[in-house]
Structure formats: structure tokens, C-alpha cells
Scaffold this active site. Structure first.
Site, PDB file in Angstrom:
ATOM      1  N   ASP A  70     -10.401  -5.558  -2.977  1.00 22.20           N
ATOM      2  CA  ASP A  70      -9.781  -4.558  -2.095  1.00 22.20           C
ATOM      3  C   ASP A  70     -10.599  -3.265  -2.182  1.00 22.20           C
ATOM      4  O   ASP A  70     -10.709  -2.666  -3.259  1.00 22.20           O
ATOM      5  CB  ASP A  70      -8.334  -4.355  -2.605  1.00 22.20           C
ATOM      6  CG  ASP A  70      -7.530  -3.359  -1.804  1.00 22.20           C
ATOM      7  OD1 ASP A  70      -8.125  -2.466  -1.186  1.00 22.20           O
ATOM      8  OD2 ASP A  70      -6.290  -3.472  -1.838  1.00 22.20           O
ATOM      9  N   HIS A  91      -7.456  -5.994   1.146  1.00 21.89           N
ATOM     10  CA  HIS A  91      -6.226  -5.209   1.333  1.00 21.89           C
ATOM     11  C   HIS A  91      -5.416  -5.687   2.544  1.00 21.89           C
ATOM     12  O   HIS A  91      -4.385  -5.123   2.856  1.00 21.89           O
ATOM     13  CB  HIS A  91      -6.640  -3.748   1.548  1.00 21.89           C
ATOM     14  CG  HIS A  91      -5.547  -2.741   1.334  1.00 21.89           C
ATOM     15  ND1 HIS A  91      -4.967  -2.503   0.106  1.00 21.89           N
ATOM     16  CD2 HIS A  91      -4.934  -1.879   2.190  1.00 21.89           C
ATOM     17  CE1 HIS A  91      -4.050  -1.554   0.221  1.00 21.89           C
ATOM     18  NE2 HIS A  91      -4.000  -1.163   1.474  1.00 21.89           N
ATOM     19  N   SER A 151       0.829  -1.205   0.000  1.00 24.15           N
ATOM     20  CA  SER A 151       0.000   0.000   0.000  1.00 24.15           C
ATOM     21  C   SER A 151       0.870   1.264   0.000  1.00 24.15           C
ATOM     22  O   SER A 151       1.642   1.459  -0.941  1.00 24.15           O
ATOM     23  CB  SER A 151      -0.967  -0.069   1.188  1.00 24.15           C
ATOM     24  OG  SER A 151      -1.983   0.866   1.030  1.00 24.15           O
TER      25      SER A 151
HETATM   26  N1  LIG Z   1      -9.136   1.984   7.332  1.00 24.02           N
HETATM   27  C1  LIG Z   1      -7.890   1.435   7.789  1.00 24.02           C
HETATM   28  C2  LIG Z   1      -6.840   1.922   6.817  1.00 24.02           C
HETATM   29  C3  LIG Z   1      -5.513   1.504   7.183  1.00 24.02           C
HETATM   30  C4  LIG Z   1      -5.074   0.235   6.511  1.00 24.02           C
HETATM   31  O1  LIG Z   1      -5.830  -0.546   5.911  1.00 24.02           O
HETATM   32  N2  LIG Z   1      -3.796   0.034   6.635  1.00 24.02           N
HETATM   33  C5  LIG Z   1      -3.159  -1.087   6.007  1.00 24.02           C
HETATM   34  C6  LIG Z   1      -2.048  -0.543   5.129  1.00 24.02           C
HETATM   35  S1  LIG Z   1      -2.662   0.718   4.023  1.00 24.02           S
HETATM   36  C7  LIG Z   1      -2.558  -1.993   7.057  1.00 24.02           C
HETATM   37  O2  LIG Z   1      -1.613  -2.690   6.776  1.00 24.02           O
HETATM   38  N3  LIG Z   1      -3.100  -1.982   8.281  1.00 24.02           N
HETATM   39  C8  LIG Z   1      -2.521  -2.684   9.398  1.00 24.02           C
HETATM   40  C9  LIG Z   1      -2.867  -4.143   9.521  1.00 24.02           C
HETATM   41  O3  LIG Z   1      -3.750  -4.645   8.779  1.00 24.02           O
HETATM   42  O4  LIG Z   1      -2.209  -4.817  10.337  1.00 24.02           O
HETATM   43  C10 LIG Z   1      -7.671   1.947   9.196  1.00 24.02           C
HETATM   44  O5  LIG Z   1      -8.253   2.980   9.539  1.00 24.02           O
HETATM   45  O6  LIG Z   1      -6.946   1.296   9.991  1.00 24.02           O
END
Ligand SMILES: N[C@@H](CCC(=O)N[C@@H](CS)C(=O)NCC(=O)O)C(=O)O
Length: 266
Positions: free
Chosen positions: A208, A242, A131
Site C-alpha cells: 500500500d 490500498h 482508510s
Molecule cells: N490518490 C487517490 C487517493 C484517494 C484514495 O485512494 N481513496 C481511497 C480511500 S482513502 C478509496 O477508497 N478510493 C475510492 C475507490 O477506490 O473506489 C485519489 O486521488 O483518488
């Protein structure tokens, strides 16, 4: 303590078993850059990369995604700007320019710190990410021809100038003059790339939500790469979102991709 960003920065380092048995042998290294809201821990805990890195004898380094705890006003107000959202660029706006220098942190500092402290073969460095970190991996590789012999990305923010996440971050860190943004946009950089040929693997889940909401725009990158020295393979993965479940499913393929390219280079 990082000179580039002016605070303590954490990163993970995975050493395969052979590095422990034979600590002097120099091994290839793969950098993984994480996405919004992540620290260095998400990849270590959720991706399951370790068994593949052990199998292919790779060192893996995974840094945090921003400076932290600097008490800059607004730093912790949103998930997509400030803490956890450094966007792998060097800010030029007054409030952020002293510390939000994740591009310099990775390129000028982390690579040297790792090379000075671990037995890495610096002619065999790869970079990948997810991402925002996929954007970081692609832009850093394209801006530093020859530094990374292998490149890949998971659901990268491929054309940040044209998506809400990118517009917010670039406006905040770089200011409103869009002419300064292109140097951190993979879709623009790929057209100008004139380094050694690169085989880039990109995986993207077709379920995604961030793809559906126009945040990722991988087709723009794919189209821009046609006829350049970057051969981009974009794999649309049916049913995947995602999350780190998507990453953990395909991390083995990515490590294989990096191992193949890194071990080709002598
Ligand atoms: N809507 C999500 C967006 C953030 C998101 O999806 N982050 C991804 C990378 S863009 C991620 O890796 N999140 C941490 C995880 O899943 O451990 C939020 O507010 O936490």
C-alpha cells in the site's frame, strides 16, 4: 435531511434475505465507513460484501463521507479535505463548524435513524471502515464504549496527528492547537480506553503506497494498544495495495469477525 450536518445525506442499507422473509426479527447491524473521495456507493459497488452479509444475516449500513454541495469556499478544492473528506469529526473552525460534523452525524443521528426505521438489534452493532473510514470506525468505537460490540478496520489512518492527511484535516477542521486533536486520534484514544474488552481486527496491505508514505502508521496503534483492554490483531497482507481489490479479498473475514462477536452478545 440531516440535522447534524445541515444537508441531505445518503447512505446504503443492505437487508439480508431473512429480513425480507421475517421483517419483525431484529438483526445485528454493521456500519462501514468509507475513505477519501468515496460516496456511499463505492463500498456497495466494489467490495462484494453482500454475499457474506447475507450468509451471516447482518444488516449493513454504509454512509457517505462528508456533507456535500454547501457552497463553502474551498469545499471542493482537494481530494483530502472538504467534500469526500469529512474525517468523522466535528469541526470547530468557523468556516466548517456548522456543517462538517460527521462525528455527530454518525453517532447521534445515523444510528438512531437506522434503529427507528429498520429492525436492528441495537445491542448488536459493529463498525468497520477503510482508510479515513478505518480511522472513523476506530475513533468512534473507542469514544463510545459499549456502543459497538465488534470493531475492525482496513488500512486505517491509525495515528492522524502524525501523518500528512491527518495534519491537513485536523488543522483545517480543528485549528492549529494540537491539544484538541488527540480526541480524534485512535493511537491516543486506545491508551485511555476503559470500556468493555474489544477484539479489533485490522488488515493492511504491505504494498500500500499510503503505508509506505507514512499516512497510515498502523504500528503506532498496535504499540499503543499493548496492555490496554483493546486486543488488536494487525494482519499484514503480502502484495496488497490500498484499493477495493484489497477490501473485497478480506471483507469476508471481517464480516465473519463481526458476526462472531455480535452473536456472542445477548
Ligand atoms: N490518490 C487517490 C487517493 C484517494 C484514495 O485512494 N481513496 C481511497 C480511500 S482513502 C478509496 O477508497 N478510493 C475510492 C475507490 O477506490 O473506489 C485519489 O486521488 O483518488
Amino acid at each position: 435531511m440531516s440535522d447534524a450536518v445541515g444537508c441531505e445525506m445518503k447512505f446504503g442499507v443492505f437487508l439480508p434475505p431473512s429480513a425480507q422473509n421475517n421483517p419483525k426479527e431484529k438483526l445485528p447491524v454493521l456500519y462501514f465507513l468509507s475513505g477519501l473521495t468515496c460516496t456511499e456507493a463505492n463500498f456497495t459497488q466494489k467490495s462484494g460484501f453482500q454475499r457474506y452479509a447475507a450468509e451471516h444475516n447482518l444488516i449493513v449500513v454504509n454512509p457517505d463521507t462528508s456533507p456535500r454541495g454547501l457552497s463553502i469556499e474551498g469545499e471542493d478544492d482537494s481530494y483530502d479535505f472538504g467534500s469526500g473528506a469529512g474525517f468523522y469529526l466535528d469541526a470547530t473552525e468557523e468556516k466548517w463548524k456548522k456543517n462538517y460534523r460527521m462525528y455527530s452525524y454518525i453517532v447521534d443521528e445515523l444510528l438512531s435513524v437506522v434503529a427507528a426505521n429498520f429492525a436492528v438489534d441495537t445491542s448488536k452493532q459493529g463498525i468497520t471502515g477503510h482508510s479515513m473510514g478505518g480511522h472513523g470506525a476506530l475513533t468512534i468505537a473507542l469514544k463510545n464504549p459499549g456502543t459497538f460490540a465488534s470493531v475492525s478496520a482496513f488500512a486505517p489512518i491509525s495515528n492522524p496527528m502524525e501523518c500528512p492527511w491527518g495534519v491537513k484535516a485536523f488543522t483545517g477542521y480543528l485549528g492549529s492547537d494540537r491539544s484538541t486533536w488527540a480526541k480524534y486520534d485512535a493511537t491516543h484514544l486506545v491508551k485511555e480506553y476503559n470500556g468493555p474488552p474489544l477484539d479489533v481486527l485490522v488488515d493492511q496491505g504491505d504494498q500500500d503506497d499510503f503505508l509506505k508514505n507514512g499516512q497510515l502508521l498502523p504500528d503506532n496503534l498496535l504499540t499503543a494498544s499493548v496492555g490496554t483492554k483493546v486486543k488488536l490483531q494487525l494482519r499484514m497482507q503480502e502484495g496488497y495495495d490500498h484499493s477495493y481489490f484489497f477490501i473485497s479479498t478480506f471483507i469476508g473475514d471481517h464480516i465473519q469477525h463481526h458476526a462472531t462477536h455480535l452473536n456472542k452478545k445477548n
